[in-house]
Scaffold this motif. Sequence first.
Motif, PDB file in Angstrom:
ATOM      1  N   VAL A 164       1.214  -1.146  -0.257  1.00 22.13           N
ATOM      2  CA  VAL A 164       0.136  -0.256  -0.222  1.00 22.13           C
ATOM      3  C   VAL A 164       1.207   1.079  -0.005  1.00 22.13           C
ATOM      4  CG1 VAL A 164      -1.578   1.837   1.457  1.00 22.13           C
ATOM      5  CG2 VAL A 164      -1.794  -1.251   1.071  1.00 22.13           C
ATOM      6  N   THR A 165       0.268   2.095  -1.388  1.00 21.60           N
ATOM      7  CA  THR A 165       1.362   2.986  -1.225  1.00 21.60           C
ATOM      8  C   THR A 165       0.892   4.938  -0.829  1.00 21.60           C
ATOM      9  OG1 THR A 165       1.075   3.250  -3.465  1.00 21.60           O
ATOM     10  CG2 THR A 165       2.931   2.030  -3.028  1.00 21.60           C
ATOM     11  N   ALA A 166       1.464   5.782  -0.462  1.00 23.72           N
ATOM     12  CA  ALA A 166       1.228   6.993  -0.279  1.00 23.72           C
ATOM     13  C   ALA A 166       1.841   7.689  -0.618  1.00 23.72           C
ATOM     14  CB  ALA A 166       0.597   6.530   1.066  1.00 23.72           C
ATOM     15  N   PHE A 167       1.501   9.093  -1.794  1.00 20.15           N
ATOM     16  CA  PHE A 167       2.504   9.652  -1.932  1.00 20.15           C
ATOM     17  C   PHE A 167       2.131  11.313  -1.449  1.00 20.15           C
ATOM     18  CE2 PHE A 167       3.857   6.902  -5.717  1.00 20.15           C
ATOM     19  CZ  PHE A 167       5.071   7.135  -5.481  1.00 20.15           C
ATOM     20  N   GLN A 168       3.364  11.652  -0.664  1.00 22.73           N
ATOM     21  CA  GLN A 168       2.399  13.226  -0.494  1.00 22.73           C
ATOM     22  C   GLN A 168       2.093  13.923  -1.138  1.00 22.73           C
ATOM     23  OE1 GLN A 168       5.799  15.346   1.358  1.00 22.73           O
ATOM     24  NE2 GLN A 168       4.596  16.113   2.968  1.00 22.73           N
ATOM     25  N   GLU A 169       2.321  14.049  -1.972  1.00 26.86           N
ATOM     26  CA  GLU A 169       1.773  14.489  -3.290  1.00 26.86           C
ATOM     27  C   GLU A 169       0.733  14.771  -3.762  1.00 26.86           C
ATOM     28  OE1 GLU A 169       4.366  14.577  -6.454  1.00 26.86           O
ATOM     29  OE2 GLU A 169       2.874  16.694  -7.976  1.00 26.86           O
ATOM     30  N   TYR A 170       0.331  13.258  -4.380  1.00 26.74           N
ATOM     31  CA  TYR A 170      -1.072  12.925  -4.222  1.00 26.74           C
ATOM     32  C   TYR A 170      -2.207  12.429  -3.050  1.00 26.74           C
ATOM     33  CZ  TYR A 170       1.904  12.219  -8.168  1.00 26.74           C
ATOM     34  OH  TYR A 170       2.273  12.706  -8.775  1.00 26.74           O
ATOM     35  N   SER A 171      -2.037  11.796  -2.560  1.00 27.57           N
ATOM     36  CA  SER A 171      -2.536  11.640  -0.953  1.00 27.57           C
ATOM     37  C   SER A 171      -2.433  11.567  -0.327  1.00 27.57           C
ATOM     38  CB  SER A 171      -2.913   9.882  -1.356  1.00 27.57           C
ATOM     39  OG  SER A 171      -1.813   9.120  -1.875  1.00 27.57           O
ATOM     40  N   PRO A 172      -2.410  13.272   0.563  1.00 25.47           N
ATOM     41  CA  PRO A 172      -1.895  13.663   1.464  1.00 25.47           C
ATOM     42  C   PRO A 172      -2.435  13.143   3.514  1.00 25.47           C
ATOM     43  CG  PRO A 172      -3.609  15.096   0.789  1.00 25.47           C
ATOM     44  CD  PRO A 172      -3.256  14.328  -0.532  1.00 25.47           C
ATOM     45  N   GLU A 173      -3.455  12.696   2.846  1.00 25.86           N
ATOM     46  CA  GLU A 173      -3.784  11.863   4.394  1.00 25.86           C
ATOM     47  C   GLU A 173      -2.530  10.710   4.230  1.00 25.86           C
ATOM     48  OE1 GLU A 173      -7.576  13.119   3.037  1.00 25.86           O
ATOM     49  OE2 GLU A 173      -8.096  15.485   3.118  1.00 25.86           O
ATOM     50  N   ALA A 174      -3.237  10.109   3.337  1.00 27.01           N
ATOM     51  CA  ALA A 174      -2.849   9.103   3.667  1.00 27.01           C
ATOM     52  C   ALA A 174      -1.692   8.870   3.916  1.00 27.01           C
ATOM     53  CB  ALA A 174      -2.860   7.948   2.725  1.00 27.01           C
ATOM     54  N   TYR A 175      -0.576  10.186   3.033  1.00 28.06           N
ATOM     55  CA  TYR A 175       0.629   9.990   3.724  1.00 28.06           C
ATOM     56  C   TYR A 175       1.007  10.117   5.488  1.00 28.06           C
ATOM     57  CZ  TYR A 175       5.798  12.095   3.179  1.00 28.06           C
ATOM     58  OH  TYR A 175       6.526  12.252   3.451  1.00 28.06           O
ATOM     59  N   GLU A 176       0.288  11.267   5.254  1.00 26.66           N
ATOM     60  CA  GLU A 176       0.297  11.737   7.075  1.00 26.66           C
ATOM     61  C   GLU A 176       0.909  10.318   7.969  1.00 26.66           C
ATOM     62  OE1 GLU A 176       1.506  14.595   9.852  1.00 26.66           O
ATOM     63  OE2 GLU A 176       1.066  14.942   7.145  1.00 26.66           O
TER      64      GLU A 176
END
Lengths: 349, 184
Positions: free
Chosen positions: B75-87
């Motif tokens: 499961v990935t999360a880029f700060q740019e595309y999904s800031p909430e999941a990244y956070e």
Amino acid sequence: MKDCNKKLLRVGKHIQSMNSVQDNAEELYESLNNDLDIDFEEVKSLFEEFAEYQVSGQAAKESVAQRIAKDYDVNKNALLTTNNNQSVTKIENIDEPDEWLSIEGEIVELWNNETESINQVGLIADDTGVIKFTRWEDEQTDVTLKEGETYKLQSVVTGEYKDNIQANLNEAAEIIETEVEMDIQQRTRENEVLTGYALVDIYDSEGLIKRCSVDECTRVLSDGDCSEHGDVEPVFDLRIKGVIDDGETTQTVVIQSDEVDEMTGLTIEEAQEMAKDALDTQVVVEHLKQELCPTYWRFTGFETGRQFICTDIERPDIDGVRRLVDSWTAHMTEKYVMNSESEDGDNYV
Amino acid sequence: MSKKSREQAKRAFIGELYASTYEFSEDDVNYIQLRTGDKANRVLITGTIMEVDEGNSEKPMYKMTVTDPTEQITVTAFQEYSPEAYETMHRINTEMPSVPPAYTVIVGKPQIYTTNGETRVSIQAEQVNIVGKEERDMAIADIIKHTKLRLDNEYDSRRSEERYQSRTDWITKQYLDKINEAVN
């Protein structure tokens, strides 16, 4: 970066309000009687004048029409009933405040009303939904809406009261009796229970919101301004407006502060504290998303327009859920595991 | 006035997603073809977080491994595309020493990629929630319910059969037993 975005937003808003001045002025100007000796620039400058005071949209149109009616000694209703031939909007598609439209349907309920300025109030339904209407004092004294009869309500304007969209009949509205047969939606105000839904997203503009403090207005402020009353003292409220999803459909849900408190233990006061410490109201919606997206709930409430207004919220029945897992895995084991093994030969031709 | 409606989050076990490697577009929307028959542009999954790491990418991102009884998925999360999941993943990595492990429920977009000649499925997270056992169990129940509904839908099965040899070969008795054990 954020400042820059904010600035862009403000520029965007300014352009938007300029556009709405132009659009409103054109719309009203086109509707004016040719006998009236007024030019477009004059109409436009009136709109600009009101825009200076942050009055826009329907409120501005009303006020400008009032001014023109007075200056030229004509009937204001005649100026505003421009949409006589406008098409009828289905009730299920009504989901924004300050829209100007016509509804055709049956009066399914008339409510007792003790407010002097309100003539009649109740529910009107068509074959797609039910909406509350309020008929303010008007000059159509010969027409009284009756339960069970169908009408075309022309040139009504939508408004928002406590997050419900409703239809307002003011002086500009026209009531026409019709005889349309339709399979009306009886009531949607009854409590409906949604199960199997997870809250999957919350809109960024939500969380700690500011409402207008004038009387019963309750409109949500945008950039500190009420679309009706302009720059007002704000009242803080805690609200979730977001998306619920059951794997087959998604819907917009509105959850009020008591239920938000029940879901997260966060009160309005605590949310205000949180925003004060961070110097930003956005932290509240971020906190709510972190806590709640996604989580399963049992939502009780009713549908209005395309929104589900949640009036009560509970945790799903976990023991019932666990029992179902047992029977479903048994079903799948029997039907798909055994069969797929014995039919392997057939599948791999 | 009509808005394009939001894509629903299809409930799926990691075992099914892992085996659903065919992707296609329809009206400019990307879907993966689920083994059981339906298509999915967005999914809801549950499992246990096993690993969280900063990814090797020029753009800030996190990568997480999530497992259910028999399969695991990235499961990935880029700060740019999904800031909430990244956070959320950043918080796990920096502020929550006891995680992993933890139960999670995730909504995100399935993505197909190829590594060492093998086609794999990963999830680009939109929302990641760290949950207790009760919430995890609710998600399992919901996933079972929808998996069963999809399997029982003979019409949808045709779309799967065009792409895969079998739509049920990812289901084993052991898999179902473990799921049932986890909940009860």
